[in-house]
Design a protein around this motif. Structure first.
Motif, short mmCIF file in Angstrom:
data_model
loop_
_atom_site.label_atom_id
_atom_site.label_comp_id
_atom_site.label_asym_id
_atom_site.label_seq_id
_atom_site.Cartn_x
_atom_site.Cartn_y
_atom_site.Cartn_z
N LYS A 287 0.81 -1.21 0.00
CA LYS A 287 0.00 0.00 0.00
C LYS A 287 0.85 1.27 0.00
O LYS A 287 0.48 2.26 -0.63
N GLU A 288 1.96 1.25 0.73
CA GLU A 288 2.78 2.47 0.86
C GLU A 288 4.25 2.10 0.90
O GLU A 288 4.62 1.05 1.44
N VAL A 289 5.08 2.98 0.34
CA VAL A 289 6.54 2.84 0.38
C VAL A 289 7.12 4.13 0.95
O VAL A 289 6.67 5.23 0.59
N GLY A 290 8.07 4.02 1.85
CA GLY A 290 8.69 5.21 2.43
C GLY A 290 10.10 4.94 2.87
O GLY A 290 10.76 3.99 2.39
N SER A 291 10.60 5.75 3.77
CA SER A 291 11.97 5.57 4.26
C SER A 291 12.06 6.08 5.69
O SER A 291 11.27 6.92 6.13
N TYR A 292 13.03 5.54 6.39
CA TYR A 292 13.39 6.05 7.72
C TYR A 292 14.90 6.15 7.74
O TYR A 292 15.62 5.18 7.98
N ASP A 293 15.37 7.35 7.44
CA ASP A 293 16.79 7.53 7.14
C ASP A 293 17.71 7.33 8.33
O ASP A 293 18.89 7.02 8.16
N ALA A 294 17.20 7.52 9.54
CA ALA A 294 18.06 7.42 10.71
C ALA A 294 18.73 6.06 10.82
O ALA A 294 19.83 5.94 11.35
N ILE A 295 18.07 5.01 10.32
CA ILE A 295 18.66 3.67 10.35
C ILE A 295 18.84 3.12 8.95
O ILE A 295 18.93 1.91 8.75
N GLY A 296 18.88 4.03 7.96
CA GLY A 296 19.13 3.61 6.59
C GLY A 296 18.07 2.67 6.07
O GLY A 296 18.39 1.71 5.36
N GLY A 297 16.81 2.92 6.39
CA GLY A 297 15.78 1.96 6.08
C GLY A 297 14.76 2.42 5.06
O GLY A 297 14.32 3.56 5.07
N GLU A 298 14.38 1.50 4.17
CA GLU A 298 13.17 1.66 3.37
C GLU A 298 12.02 1.06 4.17
O GLU A 298 12.20 0.09 4.91
N THR A 299 10.82 1.60 4.00
CA THR A 299 9.67 1.09 4.72
C THR A 299 8.59 0.67 3.73
O THR A 299 8.35 1.35 2.72
N PHE A 300 7.93 -0.45 4.04
CA PHE A 300 6.88 -1.00 3.17
C PHE A 300 5.68 -1.36 4.04
O PHE A 300 5.81 -2.11 5.02
N TYR A 301 4.54 -0.82 3.68
CA TYR A 301 3.31 -1.12 4.41
C TYR A 301 2.41 -1.98 3.52
O TYR A 301 2.03 -1.58 2.43
N PHE A 302 2.10 -3.20 4.02
CA PHE A 302 1.28 -4.16 3.30
C PHE A 302 -0.03 -4.40 4.04
O PHE A 302 -0.11 -4.23 5.27
N GLN A 303 -1.03 -4.85 3.30
CA GLN A 303 -2.25 -5.39 3.89
C GLN A 303 -2.48 -6.78 3.31
O GLN A 303 -2.29 -7.00 2.12
N HIS A 304 -2.88 -7.70 4.20
CA HIS A 304 -3.21 -9.04 3.75
C HIS A 304 -4.71 -9.09 3.54
O HIS A 304 -5.50 -8.93 4.48
N GLU A 305 -5.11 -9.28 2.30
CA GLU A 305 -6.51 -9.10 1.93
C GLU A 305 -7.42 -10.12 2.60
O GLU A 305 -8.51 -9.80 3.08
N LYS A 306 -7.00 -11.38 2.71
CA LYS A 306 -7.87 -12.42 3.23
C LYS A 306 -8.10 -12.27 4.74
O LYS A 306 -9.22 -12.30 5.23
N SER A 307 -7.03 -12.12 5.48
CA SER A 307 -7.13 -12.12 6.94
C SER A 307 -7.36 -10.73 7.53
O SER A 307 -7.82 -10.61 8.67
N GLY A 308 -7.02 -9.69 6.78
CA GLY A 308 -7.11 -8.33 7.30
C GLY A 308 -5.89 -7.90 8.08
O GLY A 308 -5.84 -6.77 8.59
N ALA A 309 -4.88 -8.76 8.17
CA ALA A 309 -3.67 -8.39 8.89
C ALA A 309 -2.93 -7.29 8.15
O ALA A 309 -2.93 -7.22 6.92
N GLU A 310 -2.27 -6.42 8.92
CA GLU A 310 -1.42 -5.39 8.35
C GLU A 310 0.03 -5.74 8.64
O GLU A 310 0.33 -6.42 9.63
N LEU A 311 0.94 -5.30 7.78
CA LEU A 311 2.36 -5.63 7.94
C LEU A 311 3.21 -4.42 7.59
O LEU A 311 2.98 -3.78 6.55
N PHE A 312 4.18 -4.15 8.43
CA PHE A 312 5.10 -3.03 8.21
C PHE A 312 6.52 -3.58 8.25
O PHE A 312 6.92 -4.21 9.23
N TYR A 313 7.26 -3.34 7.17
CA TYR A 313 8.63 -3.89 7.05
C TYR A 313 9.61 -2.74 6.89
O TYR A 313 9.45 -1.89 6.02
#
Length: 1018
Positions: A61-87
């Motif tokens: 759903k969304e792509v971003g960054s958190y530069d303090a730790i050199g990180g890309e961020t990815f926000y997912f949704q699992h359509e079947k279960s409704g679970a959300e995931l942030f990587y």
């Protein structure tokens, strides 16, 4: 583990340090990039992932960054279960997984906390008596825990192996979908509360892990103050409820009420899954989908009834008493919180307020200047509190007295009015903002950045607002503050606080005797319970108690989640370094791969200071950290400290005989800084050490008044004190440092303060003594300097070290001799506490060829014996048997323990238990995994270089350490008897220390060689 908000205050007792304000333990730094990365590079690394892409049932759903730790961020949704995931994807090899649930506190029975404990005890897929401890003791993990925050509950694990991480995640997720708790009430009885009776003539007692934890904090005024301010701001609302109150609400804490937490909150569509680090995330998403989410139905949990509306406007002012025992101190022991509800503001604004709070918490801020002008020198802070149902801003005054409340409020209101009109000193604002750069460069020095920063930040906003963009908010807030040259945002904050519709000022005052009243109320309740029961009911309680004892003492473990020992990596070699002589100064340098940041340490020889004058070293460094200098006024010096001597710390050390030429006492001075600023850093440090202004008697009194309450170890961390005293038994350095920084120094500093008040001429005597001690320390003789930075910077830094440190004087003073005899082997210390902390420390003495093979058996003892005996059966909140990180000592402890003598007896039985323990090689392999993970755990990039150099200075055998670490993997069942024999000898020489409650220690006083009451400091 219950997580609580802690205010940002100076609470350092064991080390005098100067640190830029960084927020509470659950507030991460909002910061700009320290690892620059272009958008194009991010897209290339992420494989051109873009919103709408689907992976194993997840939609990005969304792509971003958190530069303090050199990180890309990815926000997912699992359509079947409704679970959300942030990587968060970065290059950290220490991988992380967590699952978080929204768990509003519907009351204060602490059921969320109880459920957190009990749900990870067993599952249908992994049946066990306690699968959490099975994993902790038998996996290649770098972190495993569970946390109950006020808005959410989270279950995190970390490992340097993705295979191991997936297996641990599988265990946790299995507990979420089919927990053993739902089928077996005994898990609740063990972790929450149970009523016990073993004989008709005995009184009914109450036990339980969470109950013990909560009761163990009954006299912690900070917890009470935090609850009191929430109760005042949000009366009758869900937002007013806190965790940690089982000891006050045990009558309503039932199995049925606890299970309601599961029904109310635990489904995947009320969850956020977090992933972190350099992992094959597509593989992990496939695992999650296949094993759990693809077949999961949405639970459609409706928590709206617990979502409070807008709080009624108003102002509340109260004084509330908190429990204390007779004999506990009440002077300078109160806490004053002046808070405003700011929950209607955007989270980006709240992040801006957090930065403003950091600025105002600076010792040279307008807030602290105004407080000093009003005659208040107690530690003050300003803090944006996020991890609650309704975010609030708090001004706090700690280690204070209740009669200062009105003055404190007036000063805060005056300060906020000034800020709303004129802003804050521009130089201070710029200084605090600039420290963010160093914050970012050092962020990854915290090897638990996932659990300390990413998890609480992301989970907090998700639980309260339903979005996962806290990291983005924090970055935007910092950028906004940086660009706000006319301070419009700061002035806006001032107006916002002044005009907040809901405020409260709550003074929390410890009341001696109130703790005993609570204990009596409980005793009366249990007595009435027994009196109301029939003999048949009492007999049934006896049968239930004995049946539970039998179950609780039985063994049922699980190891179906381990990886193969053969897959463990070899120990990582120590970092390379160089040692040079710079015209009499010893220079250590080690090249890191970080371009701009440096970590620095200087060691001054203090061996010319007489033993009776050693406390002046600590006093000298305390004053140097707080006062101005001949060149700089205090405010200007403080600003420079933040910029050039970040996290400045002073610590006395005394390397042992293995250090050879370095076997003498030293003053260790450490800091981080930008490598290009190294010359300014050293010049500032020398100015502080050489020219601290000791002419202002009032300022010296202020500093002592500020720190004396925190220096009193009877009011501090009882567990830390037990550790210090335990390690002192076999370690001369610990005895030396404890003398300089422990209770003896508190008594010395208290005497200095009293002498300044009583004798007008004493200030001259004090100044002369401090100056004479300073002159014995601040010299180039035997001086050691350590730097880690990029190689290009190190070459320049060495020249600066030679130029500035080489200019220090050389003295021909001889070395003094010191006598710090070994303490009694069995000692107890009475402190302000409702429970006990026991630590046993043994200096390792086993054959070299067996050294590394010893440690997995200690892990086995912890898992099979210490945890069941002390925690499950004895009622301690936590217990463990382990080893020091350098593999030189064996350490066993109990934490928030209702017992004392019984605990020591159990620890002394470790060798006998090991000798009789039934253990297979498969079992031992699990303990090898956890032991190896502890010994070879991750280190920060700068830290690993400093460790290598410090070990060399100490004469530590690093080659032997690596050999011993490798030997861990070779442990076999055939080594068990030898391990038991070695352990038996160690326990005979061990130092046993208990700190805790007066009543319990006095009852068991015959178990100790000496009992000391630290509350009687005179």
């Amino acid at each position: 583990m219950r997580k609580k908000w802690l205010p940002l205050v100076w609470a350092t007792v064991l080390a005098v340090s100067v640190t830029a304000c960084k927020g509470s333990e659950k507030q991460a730094e909002e910061s700009i990039t320290g690892t620059e990365q272009t958008e194009a590079a991010m897209e290339e690394e992420s494989g051109d992932l873009k919103p709408g892409d689907e992976i194993s049932g997840f939609t990005l759903k969304e792509v971003g960054s958190y530069d303090a730790i050199g990180g890309e961020t990815f926000y997912f949704q699992h359509e079947k279960s409704g679970a959300e995931l942030f990587y968060v994807k970065n290059d950290d090899p220490n991988l992380g997984f967590a699952i978080t649930y929204r768990t509003p506190h519907v009351d204060e029975t602490d059921t969320n906390h109880v459920f957190e404990h009990a749900v990870i005890a067993s599952s249908e897929k992994y049946p066990s008596k306690n699968i959490f401890f099975d994993m902790a003791g038998k996996t290649y993990n770098t972190f495993i825990n569970a946390f109950t925050y006020i808005p959410f509950t989270s279950y995190p694990v970390s490992s340097q192996s993705q295979e191991q991480l997936e297996k641990m995640a599988d265990v946790y997720l299995s507990c979420m979908v089919a927990p053993g708790l739902l089928e077996d009430e005994r898990f609740f009885q063990r972790e929450a509360v149970r009523y016990e009776l073993r004989d008709l003539n005995d009184p009914i007692t109450i036990k339980g892990t969470v109950y013990s934890e909560d009761f163990g904090m009954i006299t912690e005024t900070g917890n009470e103050a935090f609850r009191n301010v929430l109760q005042a701001l949000y009366p009758g609302e869900t937002a007013a409820n806190v965790n940690g109150r089982a000891h006050m609400n045990y009558q309503g804490l039932t199995y049925e009420h606890t299970v309601e937490t599961y029904d109310r909150c635990y489904s995947f569509d009320n969850s956020l899954i977090l992933l972190y680090g350099d992992m094959d995330y597509e593989k992990f998403l496939e695992f999650l989908d296949k094993e759990y989410l693809a077949e999961a139905e949405k639970g459609n949990k409706d928590l709206s009834q617990y979502k409070d509306g807008k709080t009624e406007p108003g102002y509340v002012e109260e004084t509330v008493y908190s429990p204390a025992y007779e004999g506990d101190s009440t002077e300078n022991a109160s806490i004053i919180y002046y808070a405003a509800d700011l929950s209607e503001d955007s989270w980006e604004q709240l992040c801006q307020y957090q930065i403003i709070g950091q600025i105002l918490s600076s010792d040279s801020s307008i807030l602290n200047e105004n407080l000093r002008e009003a005659g208040i020198s107690d530690p003050a802070f300003a803090e944006m509190v996020f991890d609650v149902e309704k975010p609030m801003f708090v001004f706090g005054l700690v280690n204070t007295d209740e009669d200062k409340a009105q003055t404190f409020k007036e000063v805060v209101d005056k300060t906020i009015t000034e800020i709303s009109q004129s802003g804050i000193d521009e130089e201070l604002v710029d200084t605090i903002l600039k420290t963010k750069e160093i914050d970012d460069y050092t962020a990854m020095e915290n090897t638990e950045v996932f659990t300390d920063q990413v998890l609480p930040m992301v989970s907090t906003k998700w639980a309260v607002e339903g979005t996962t963009d806290f990291l983005e908010d924090s970055q935007n807030a910092f950028q906004n503050m940086k660009e706000d040259k006319d301070q419009a945002l700061i002035k806006e904050f001032g107006e916002r606080f002044l005009n907040a519709e809901r405020k409260a000022m709550i003074t929390t005052v410890p009341k001696p005797g109130l703790a005993e009243e609570i204990e009596k109320e409980q005793a009366d309740y249990l007595a009435d319970m027994k009196a109301s029961m029939t003999e048949e009911e009492l007999q049934q309680m006896i049968e239930d108690t004995l049946a539970f004892d039998q179950w609780n003492a039985s063994e049922m473990a699980n190891s179906d989640f381990t990886i193969d020992v053969k897959d463990l990596p070899d120990p990582e070699p120590f970092a390379e370094f160089e040692v040079k002589d710079l015209n009499g100064i010893t220079s250590y340098t080690s090249a890191s791969d970080l371009d701009k940041i440096s970590s620095n340490q200087i060691y001054l020889d203090t061996s010319s200071v007489k033993q009776e004058d050693l406390h002046y070293i600590t006093l000298y460094t305390l004053l140097a950290s707080e006062l101005g200098t001949e060149k700089y006024e205090k405010a200007e010096k403080d600003n420079l400290l933040y910029q050039y001597l970040y996290s400045l710390s002073f610590n006395p050390i005394y390397p042992g005989e293995d250090a050879k030429d370095n076997h003498h006492p030293m003053l260790s001075i450490g800091w981080y800084g930008l490598a290009d600023d190294y010359k300014q850093s050293l010049e500032l440090l020398v100015e502080i050490l050489e020219n601290t202004d000791l002419t202002d008697e009032a300022e010296i009194k202020r500093v002592l008044d500020k720190y004396l309450p925190a220096l009193d170890q009877s009011r501090g961390d009882g567990f830390a004190l037990a550790q210090i005293l335990g390690f002192s038994g076999s370690d001369m350095e610990r005895r030396y440092t404890n003398y300089l920084q422990g209770q003896e120094f508190y008594k010395f500093a208290k005497n200095v303060r009293e002498s300044l008040e009583a004798d007008p001429s004493y200030i001259e005597e004090l100044r002369e003594k401090i100056t004479s001690v300073r002159d014995l320390i601040l010299r180039r003789d035997n001086l050691i300097v350590m730097n880690t930075a990029s190689q290009d910077n190190l070459d320049k830094m060495e020249k600066v070290s030679e130029e500035i440190l080489g200019a220090l004087p050389s003295l021909e003073n001889g070395a003094e001799t010191y006598d710090f005899p070994e303490p009694e082997k069995n000692q107890a210390v009475i402190v302000e506490s409702s429970s006990q902390y026991t630590v046993a420390v043994s200096q390792l003495e086993v054959p070299e060829e067996f050294y590394g093979k010893y440690f997995p058996f200690i892990s086995a003892i912890s898992d099979r014996y210490i945890v069941p005996k002390l925690r499950f059966q004895g009622g301690a909140y936590s217990a463990d048997a382990g080893y020091s990180s350098d593999m030189t000592k064996i350490v066993t402890y109990s934490y928030r323990d209702p017992n004392a003598k019984e605990t020591i007896d159990i620890i002394k039985g470790e060798a006998d238990y090991l000798e009789s323990m039934e253990l297979t090689q498969e079992d031992l392999d699990g303990y090898i995994l956890s032991t190896y993970s502890v010994i070879t755990g991750p280190e920060g990039n700068l830290e690993k270089h400093m460790t290598a150099m410090e070990y060399h200075m100490y004469g530590f055998d690093t080659a032997g350490f690596l050999k011993q670490a490798a030997q861990i993997k070779e442990a076999s069942i055939e080594d068990k008897d030898q391990a038991a024999d070695a352990l038996r000898k160690l326990l005979e020489k061990a130092t046993y220390v208990t700190t805790g409650n007066q009543k319990q220690i006095q009852e068991d006083k015959d178990s100790y060689d000496i009992v000391t009451d630290y509350r009687q400091a005179d």
